[in-house]
Design a protein around this motif. Sequence first.
Motif, PDB file in Angstrom:
ATOM      1  N   ILE A 195       0.904  -1.240  -0.086  1.00 47.33           N
ATOM      2  CA  ILE A 195      -0.028   0.161  -0.041  1.00 47.33           C
ATOM      3  C   ILE A 195       0.866   1.291  -0.016  1.00 47.33           C
ATOM      4  CG2 ILE A 195      -1.784   1.386   1.183  1.00 47.33           C
ATOM      5  CD1 ILE A 195      -2.799  -1.460   2.414  1.00 47.33           C
ATOM      6  N   THR A 196       0.517   2.200  -1.029  1.00 44.68           N
ATOM      7  CA  THR A 196       1.274   3.450  -1.061  1.00 44.68           C
ATOM      8  C   THR A 196       0.248   4.717  -1.183  1.00 44.68           C
ATOM      9  OG1 THR A 196       3.059   2.507  -2.084  1.00 44.68           O
ATOM     10  CG2 THR A 196       2.937   4.762  -2.475  1.00 44.68           C
ATOM     11  N   GLY A 197       0.458   5.490  -0.439  1.00 39.68           N
ATOM     12  CA  GLY A 197      -0.312   6.820  -0.501  1.00 39.68           C
ATOM     13  C   GLY A 197       0.317   7.942  -0.863  1.00 39.68           C
ATOM     14  N   SER A 198      -0.577   8.833  -1.483  1.00 37.26           N
ATOM     15  CA  SER A 198       0.287  10.010  -1.766  1.00 37.26           C
ATOM     16  C   SER A 198      -0.580  11.363  -1.804  1.00 37.26           C
ATOM     17  CB  SER A 198       0.928  10.395  -3.435  1.00 37.26           C
ATOM     18  OG  SER A 198      -0.072  10.014  -4.260  1.00 37.26           O
ATOM     19  N   TYR A 199      -0.174  12.619  -1.436  1.00 35.31           N
ATOM     20  CA  TYR A 199      -0.969  13.687  -1.434  1.00 35.31           C
ATOM     21  C   TYR A 199      -0.054  14.899  -1.976  1.00 35.31           C
ATOM     22  CZ  TYR A 199      -2.742  18.215   0.041  1.00 35.31           C
ATOM     23  OH  TYR A 199      -3.356  19.668  -0.101  1.00 35.31           O
ATOM     24  N   TYR A 200      -0.483  15.538  -2.742  1.00 33.43           N
ATOM     25  CA  TYR A 200       0.201  16.897  -3.153  1.00 33.43           C
ATOM     26  C   TYR A 200      -0.604  18.054  -3.329  1.00 33.43           C
ATOM     27  CZ  TYR A 200       4.279  14.237  -4.749  1.00 33.43           C
ATOM     28  OH  TYR A 200       5.407  13.130  -4.880  1.00 33.43           O
ATOM     29  N   TYR A 201      -0.255  19.387  -3.055  1.00 26.71           N
ATOM     30  CA  TYR A 201      -0.885  20.575  -3.190  1.00 26.71           C
ATOM     31  C   TYR A 201       0.060  21.397  -4.186  1.00 26.71           C
ATOM     32  CZ  TYR A 201      -2.151  25.367  -2.416  1.00 26.71           C
ATOM     33  OH  TYR A 201      -2.582  26.580  -2.475  1.00 26.71           O
ATOM     34  N   SER A 202      -0.698  22.016  -5.091  1.00 29.84           N
ATOM     35  CA  SER A 202       0.076  22.873  -6.127  1.00 29.84           C
ATOM     36  C   SER A 202      -0.971  24.158  -6.300  1.00 29.84           C
ATOM     37  CB  SER A 202       0.098  21.910  -7.256  1.00 29.84           C
ATOM     38  OG  SER A 202      -1.010  21.623  -7.855  1.00 29.84           O
ATOM     39  N   ALA A 203      -0.294  25.269  -6.729  1.00 30.60           N
ATOM     40  CA  ALA A 203      -0.968  26.482  -6.779  1.00 30.60           C
ATOM     41  C   ALA A 203      -0.245  27.103  -7.984  1.00 30.60           C
ATOM     42  CB  ALA A 203      -0.964  27.298  -5.734  1.00 30.60           C
ATOM     43  N   LEU A 204      -1.020  27.639  -9.044  1.00 26.41           N
ATOM     44  CA  LEU A 204      -0.564  28.396  -9.868  1.00 26.41           C
ATOM     45  C   LEU A 204      -1.167  29.848  -9.958  1.00 26.41           C
ATOM     46  CD1 LEU A 204       0.809  28.666 -12.844  1.00 26.41           C
ATOM     47  CD2 LEU A 204      -1.593  28.178 -14.067  1.00 26.41           C
ATOM     48  N   ASP A 205      -0.169  30.840  -9.185  1.00 25.97           N
ATOM     49  CA  ASP A 205      -0.660  32.026  -8.873  1.00 25.97           C
ATOM     50  C   ASP A 205      -1.548  32.905  -9.915  1.00 25.97           C
ATOM     51  OD1 ASP A 205      -0.449  34.033  -7.087  1.00 25.97           O
ATOM     52  OD2 ASP A 205       1.306  35.029  -8.218  1.00 25.97           O
ATOM     53  N   ASN A 206      -2.617  33.265  -9.293  1.00 28.34           N
ATOM     54  CA  ASN A 206      -3.641  33.975  -9.631  1.00 28.34           C
ATOM     55  C   ASN A 206      -4.556  33.303 -10.633  1.00 28.34           C
ATOM     56  OD1 ASN A 206      -2.734  36.714  -8.592  1.00 28.34           O
ATOM     57  ND2 ASN A 206      -1.278  36.650 -10.138  1.00 28.34           N
ATOM     58  N   LEU A 207      -4.259  31.974 -10.865  1.00 28.28           N
ATOM     59  CA  LEU A 207      -4.941  31.157 -11.826  1.00 28.28           C
ATOM     60  C   LEU A 207      -5.751  30.014 -11.129  1.00 28.28           C
ATOM     61  CD1 LEU A 207      -2.803  31.034 -14.941  1.00 28.28           C
ATOM     62  CD2 LEU A 207      -4.960  32.423 -14.450  1.00 28.28           C
ATOM     63  N   TYR A 208      -5.084  29.011 -10.534  1.00 32.71           N
ATOM     64  CA  TYR A 208      -5.848  27.889  -9.678  1.00 32.71           C
ATOM     65  C   TYR A 208      -4.945  27.266  -8.572  1.00 32.71           C
ATOM     66  CZ  TYR A 208      -3.304  24.170 -12.307  1.00 32.71           C
ATOM     67  OH  TYR A 208      -2.308  23.536 -13.045  1.00 32.71           O
TER      68      TYR A 208
END
Length: 427
Positions: A231-244
């Motif tokens: 079992i492997t789990g992952s989480y990522y947060y990303s932000a394109l400034d002013n867009l999404y």
Amino acid sequence: MSTIPLTQAASMNLITKVCALNLSLFLTPYALADFISDSTGKLELKNFYYNRDYRDPEATQSKREEWAQGFALQLESGFTEGTVGVGVDVLGMAGFKLDSSASRTRSGLLPVRDSGKAEDSYGEVGVTAKLRASHSTLKIGTLVMPPLPFLEKNIGSLHPQLFRGAYLHSQEVQDLKLDLGRITQVNQPNSTNYEALGVGTGTRKNIVVRGKNQSDAFDFAGGSYAFNKQITGSYYYSALDNLYTQHAAALQHTYPVAENQSLKSELRYARSTDNGNTNIDNTALGAQLSYSLGSHKWTGAYQTMQDNTGFAALRGSFSSLVNFFQYSDFANKDEKSWQLRYDYDFASLGVPGLSLFTRYASGSNVDLGPGRSDGREWERDIDVTYVFQNPTLKNVKVRVRNAMVRSNFERDIDETRLIVSYERPLW
């Protein structure tokens, strides 16, 4: 890493200059030991033929067809001795036109002039500054990004997509991998010029950008953790400034059924929302199940897009949706899609190095606007790869990729790509 067009070598970015200067000042023969002994070099040649037939002879451009030869030289140093090791990488790439015309350009292999004709040749050189402490590595400059949930490697062009920024990868804790970075500019595969980042809008994603589709920064952080061997789990947060902004999570489970048999399941979730100047509002859900038996593998997948827009991703980049195909990503507004896939390794028949996969996906329920019927599309891919086993042709790989796409809201296409590549270690 800083990437520079060959004609603009004097414009190397300031960060790389400072890193290179500091490196030359403090390197001693002792410190250089691992810097040199652990260095690697690789030369890659890629011959790429691209043919996309739009099945529409009356169109302004009914076909995209080009043939090009690429060269890539990659030199990677080791790291100096000490608590913080320092290293430098160099990447040189060039592309040459073998066949093209103004009526068949824009395949993504070659830059296009204002006249509409493809450039005869293009190239660039990049320099990477890197630091390593313990089990963490920081790279600064132009980046060839590793596969991440929001940024998959582009294998459909002569050269990879390059980014300018900083990227930290850490494995300080057993079974835990962490990624952190900021990207400020992008260099598309068929270009030598950096440009502002943007969001891909697509034809039926219903993504609207207020003002310019440009951003100064794309920030991301996250990682994956192996709970055990299955079992492997992952989480990522990303932000394109002013867009999404986007939250992406995945869970993978591999169950060893018996000898040479395994069952693998995966769940993927991504939530994208507006970050200032768009209407982005999307929830993407995907599930995939694969069964492997010896040289055979069967896969089924289901994907659904919810809320007010389709899936959000960096313009020109790939994402790891379960139904991302050679042409379509099945990520339009409200689209629901399913996939069937079959893989086979011919080594069991006495032909090592030969493999294939074929897959089919069907999408429906695409929002085409008021008063229009639901959008539908399907795609069938066949992909055959052969890696030569003969010592004389060792490291030569031939890959044929064929796709057929039919849709009631986009042009129908038949597409074939023939890629012959060769990689050779230099020492």
